[in-house]
Design a protein around this motif. Structure first.
Motif, mmCIF file in Angstrom:
data_model
loop_
_atom_site.group_PDB
_atom_site.id
_atom_site.type_symbol
_atom_site.label_atom_id
_atom_site.label_comp_id
_atom_site.label_asym_id
_atom_site.label_seq_id
_atom_site.Cartn_x
_atom_site.Cartn_y
_atom_site.Cartn_z
ATOM 1 N N HIS A 11 -5.298 -5.195 -6.609
ATOM 2 C CA HIS A 11 -5.619 -4.278 -7.712
ATOM 3 C C HIS A 11 -4.563 -3.184 -7.817
ATOM 4 C CE1 HIS A 11 -8.159 -1.822 -10.370
ATOM 5 N NE2 HIS A 11 -7.903 -0.802 -9.572
ATOM 6 N N LEU A 12 -4.208 -2.592 -6.686
ATOM 7 C CA LEU A 12 -3.198 -1.531 -6.654
ATOM 8 C C LEU A 12 -1.832 -2.061 -7.079
ATOM 9 C CD1 LEU A 12 -2.438 1.389 -5.905
ATOM 10 C CD2 LEU A 12 -2.100 0.598 -3.552
ATOM 11 N N PHE A 13 -1.512 -3.267 -6.688
ATOM 12 C CA PHE A 13 -0.208 -3.847 -7.041
ATOM 13 C C PHE A 13 -0.097 -4.070 -8.545
ATOM 14 C CE2 PHE A 13 2.604 -7.647 -7.470
ATOM 15 C CZ PHE A 13 3.774 -7.037 -7.051
ATOM 16 N N LEU A 14 -1.177 -4.525 -9.183
ATOM 17 C CA LEU A 14 -1.151 -4.686 -10.637
ATOM 18 C C LEU A 14 -0.971 -3.344 -11.339
ATOM 19 C CD1 LEU A 14 -3.912 -7.378 -11.328
ATOM 20 C CD2 LEU A 14 -1.442 -7.683 -11.133
ATOM 21 N N VAL A 15 -1.594 -2.301 -10.794
ATOM 22 C CA VAL A 15 -1.403 -0.963 -11.357
ATOM 23 C C VAL A 15 0.062 -0.545 -11.222
ATOM 24 C CG1 VAL A 15 -2.018 1.470 -11.137
ATOM 25 C CG2 VAL A 15 -3.789 -0.276 -10.927
ATOM 26 N N CYS A 16 0.668 -0.826 -10.071
ATOM 27 C CA CYS A 16 2.082 -0.498 -9.859
ATOM 28 C C CYS A 16 2.976 -1.251 -10.839
ATOM 29 C CB CYS A 16 2.477 -0.820 -8.414
ATOM 30 S SG CYS A 16 1.685 0.211 -7.173
ATOM 31 N N GLY A 19 0.792 -1.227 0.000
ATOM 32 C CA GLY A 19 0.000 0.000 0.000
ATOM 33 C C GLY A 19 0.818 1.268 0.000
ATOM 34 N N ILE A 20 2.102 1.206 0.372
ATOM 35 C CA ILE A 20 2.922 2.415 0.453
ATOM 36 C C ILE A 20 4.221 2.276 -0.329
ATOM 37 C CG2 ILE A 20 4.195 3.939 2.000
ATOM 38 C CD1 ILE A 20 2.122 3.351 4.155
ATOM 39 N N ILE A 21 4.994 1.236 -0.052
ATOM 40 C CA ILE A 21 6.320 1.111 -0.662
ATOM 41 C C ILE A 21 6.219 0.900 -2.168
ATOM 42 C CG2 ILE A 21 8.412 -0.283 -0.735
ATOM 43 C CD1 ILE A 21 8.058 -0.826 2.240
ATOM 44 N N PHE A 22 5.400 -0.059 -2.594
ATOM 45 C CA PHE A 22 5.291 -0.334 -4.026
ATOM 46 C C PHE A 22 4.708 0.843 -4.811
ATOM 47 C CE2 PHE A 22 6.034 -4.951 -3.406
ATOM 48 C CZ PHE A 22 6.893 -5.141 -4.471
ATOM 49 N N PRO A 23 3.662 1.525 -4.338
ATOM 50 C CA PRO A 23 3.181 2.693 -5.093
ATOM 51 C C PRO A 23 4.235 3.773 -5.286
ATOM 52 C CG PRO A 23 1.503 1.971 -3.557
ATOM 53 C CD PRO A 23 2.728 1.173 -3.257
ATOM 54 N N TYR A 24 4.974 4.108 -4.228
ATOM 55 C CA TYR A 24 6.022 5.114 -4.365
ATOM 56 C C TYR A 24 7.122 4.638 -5.320
ATOM 57 C CZ TYR A 24 4.309 8.260 -0.704
ATOM 58 O OH TYR A 24 3.581 9.158 0.019
ATOM 59 N N LEU A 25 7.507 3.370 -5.195
ATOM 60 C CA LEU A 25 8.540 2.823 -6.072
ATOM 61 C C LEU A 25 8.074 2.821 -7.524
ATOM 62 C CD1 LEU A 25 11.288 1.389 -6.367
ATOM 63 C CD2 LEU A 25 10.086 -0.776 -5.971
ATOM 64 N N ALA A 26 6.811 2.459 -7.756
ATOM 65 C CA ALA A 26 6.283 2.409 -9.121
ATOM 66 C C ALA A 26 6.246 3.794 -9.746
ATOM 67 C CB ALA A 26 4.875 1.801 -9.104
ATOM 68 N N ILE A 27 5.801 4.792 -8.999
ATOM 69 C CA ILE A 27 5.738 6.155 -9.534
ATOM 70 C C ILE A 27 7.138 6.675 -9.844
ATOM 71 C CG2 ILE A 27 5.121 8.537 -8.965
ATOM 72 C CD1 ILE A 27 2.773 7.400 -7.349
ATOM 73 N N LEU A 28 8.087 6.393 -8.957
ATOM 74 C CA LEU A 28 9.464 6.839 -9.180
ATOM 75 C C LEU A 28 10.045 6.199 -10.437
ATOM 76 C CD1 LEU A 28 12.009 8.328 -8.198
ATOM 77 C CD2 LEU A 28 12.567 6.285 -6.855
ATOM 78 N N LEU A 29 9.885 4.880 -10.576
ATOM 79 C CA LEU A 29 10.424 4.194 -11.747
ATOM 80 C C LEU A 29 9.722 4.632 -13.024
ATOM 81 C CD1 LEU A 29 10.918 0.561 -10.380
ATOM 82 C CD2 LEU A 29 12.656 2.318 -10.746
ATOM 83 N N PHE A 30 8.439 4.892 -12.928
ATOM 84 C CA PHE A 30 7.684 5.353 -14.100
ATOM 85 C C PHE A 30 8.198 6.715 -14.569
ATOM 86 C CE2 PHE A 30 4.187 7.946 -15.773
ATOM 87 C CZ PHE A 30 3.851 7.209 -16.899
ATOM 88 N N ILE A 31 8.345 7.662 -13.643
ATOM 89 C CA ILE A 31 8.789 9.014 -14.009
ATOM 90 C C ILE A 31 10.215 8.981 -14.549
ATOM 91 C CG2 ILE A 31 9.312 11.308 -13.118
ATOM 92 C CD1 ILE A 31 6.993 10.974 -11.162
ATOM 93 N N VAL A 32 11.107 8.300 -13.829
ATOM 94 C CA VAL A 32 12.509 8.231 -14.266
ATOM 95 C C VAL A 32 12.618 7.535 -15.623
ATOM 96 C CG1 VAL A 32 14.779 7.273 -13.745
ATOM 97 C CG2 VAL A 32 13.435 8.346 -11.931
ATOM 98 N N GLY A 33 11.940 6.399 -15.774
ATOM 99 C CA GLY A 33 12.000 5.670 -17.038
ATOM 100 C C GLY A 33 11.392 6.442 -18.191
ATOM 101 N N PHE A 34 10.268 7.108 -17.932
ATOM 102 C CA PHE A 34 9.591 7.880 -18.984
ATOM 103 C C PHE A 34 10.477 9.041 -19.443
ATOM 104 C CE2 PHE A 34 6.600 10.612 -21.046
ATOM 105 C CZ PHE A 34 5.587 9.792 -21.507
#
Length: 347
Positions: free
Chosen positions: A269-274, A34-49
């Motif tokens: 559901h949130l994890f799949l989004v991440c 609920g916290i670690i994976f969402p932050y990690l996913a957003i960070l990797l998404f922004i950096v990768g994009f």
């Protein structure tokens, strides 16, 4: 059985089960999903994009390489295709707008078929275009609708999209208690139907199945899993929407907390989004950013009017033919080679 899609399907199922079991009550892993994976996913998404877009932006474009299906501007009596082969910025903007909002190139796509005779026929891929258009707009509507969990107060355009998207909303007031049947959102159902069609097309068309890899099926199954879990939470399973919004608002305001009453299905559901966000920059889904930087579409076809100079060219010292002849004129004459200027003409 196609092992490519089976590998992708099993991978998505395993990811879902990991999050569902891991976030169950008593495991203590709610903070991870609920916290670690969402932050990690957003960070990797922004950096990768950003990294991918910057890499494309730094790529040299040595000359005009527009892709066109129409006549370039030339003689006054020859009709120009102003959208297919634009010669000005306005035409380029129109072509890009049609591509982004209407998927124009996909609409013009054809499929070759061999019929008895043998005869080659070409057919428009109209169903592919409809499915792709429905998929993109439904996905956009779903993302906009979910902004209600990230904002307070809720923007008016989010409410407008929800009102346009929903139907069959029934509300009954009884003893000052509102008993409501959840409004059915068309975007969620259309998204699931469109992504299912895109998957089945890869299965039943031999040509498409032949070129499809596991990386082509994986995002389709991810989006299917996200859509199915979201639909199940809205219409079949009871979830605490207030607690979910509290969790999301905590993430947005960088004050993360895990409220009580959030089901394991939501964490899955949130994890799949991440996973989708982390996978996005390194997949074919990056056409979302690449379409704006495609030199075959964002450049004007004006090579007959304007000389395109590569902006990445660095100054190079050249040795012209005149200078070469000045250096070797006598030897060229002795060898019987023609020269443009005879020695007596040099004075």
């Amino acid at each position: 059985m196609n092992k490519n899609y089976m590998v992708s399907l099993i991978a998505v199922i395993v990811l879902f089960l990991i999050a569902y079991v891991g976030a169950a009550q008593g495991t203590g892993l709610q903070m991870v999903f609920g916290i670690i994976f969402p932050y990690l996913a957003i960070l990797l998404f922004i950096v990768g994009f950003v990294r991918k877009v910057m890499g494309w932006a730094r790529s040299p474009v040595p000359f005009q390489i527009t892709t066109t299906c129409g006549q370039q501007k030339s003689m006054p009596w020859i009709k120009q295709a102003k959208i297919d082969n634009p010669s000005c910025t306005g035409g380029v903007v129109a072509r890009m707008a049609l591509e982004i909002f209407c998927l124009r190139s996909l609409f013009r796509n054809t499929r070759m078929k061999l019929k008895s005779g043998p005869h080659l026929t070409y057919q428009l891929e109209i169903f592919l275009w409809v499915a792709a258009l429905a998929f993109h707009y439904a996905f956009f509507a779903v993302v906009v609708r979910h902004l209600r969990f990230f904002t307070e107060p809720i923007p008016c355009f989010v409410t407008l999209i929800e009102n346009l998207d929903s139907f069959m909303r029934a509300e009954v007031i009884y003893d000052a208690i509102q008993v409501g049947v959840p409004g059915i959102y068309m975007s969620g159902l259309i998204l699931l139907a469109a992504v299912t069609y895109l998957f089945l097309r890869r299965i039943f068309l031999p040509q498409v199945r032949y070129i499809s890899q596991a990386a082509d099926y994986f995002p389709l199954f991810l989006i299917m899993g996200i859509a199915l879990s979201g639909i199940f939470m809205r219409y079949f399973s009871k979830v605490d929407v207030v607690s979910i919004k509290e969790l999301i608002m905590g993430l947005v305001t960088f004050q993360p907390t895990i409220p009580e009453g959030i089901s394991a299905l939501f964490f899955a559901h949130l994890f799949l989004v991440c996973v989708l966000l982390m996978y996005f920059p390194n997949s074919k889904l990056m056409h979302f950013g690449g379409i704006f930087l495609s030199p075959t579409r964002n450049m004007a076809g004006n090579t007959r009017e304007v000389r395109h100079v590569n902006p990445w060219n660095y100054p190079v010292k050249v040795h012209t033919y005149e200078e070469y002849e000045d250096d070797f004129r006598d030897k060229m004459i002795e060898a019987g080679l023609p020269v443009t200027k005879m020695p007596e003409e040099q004075a």
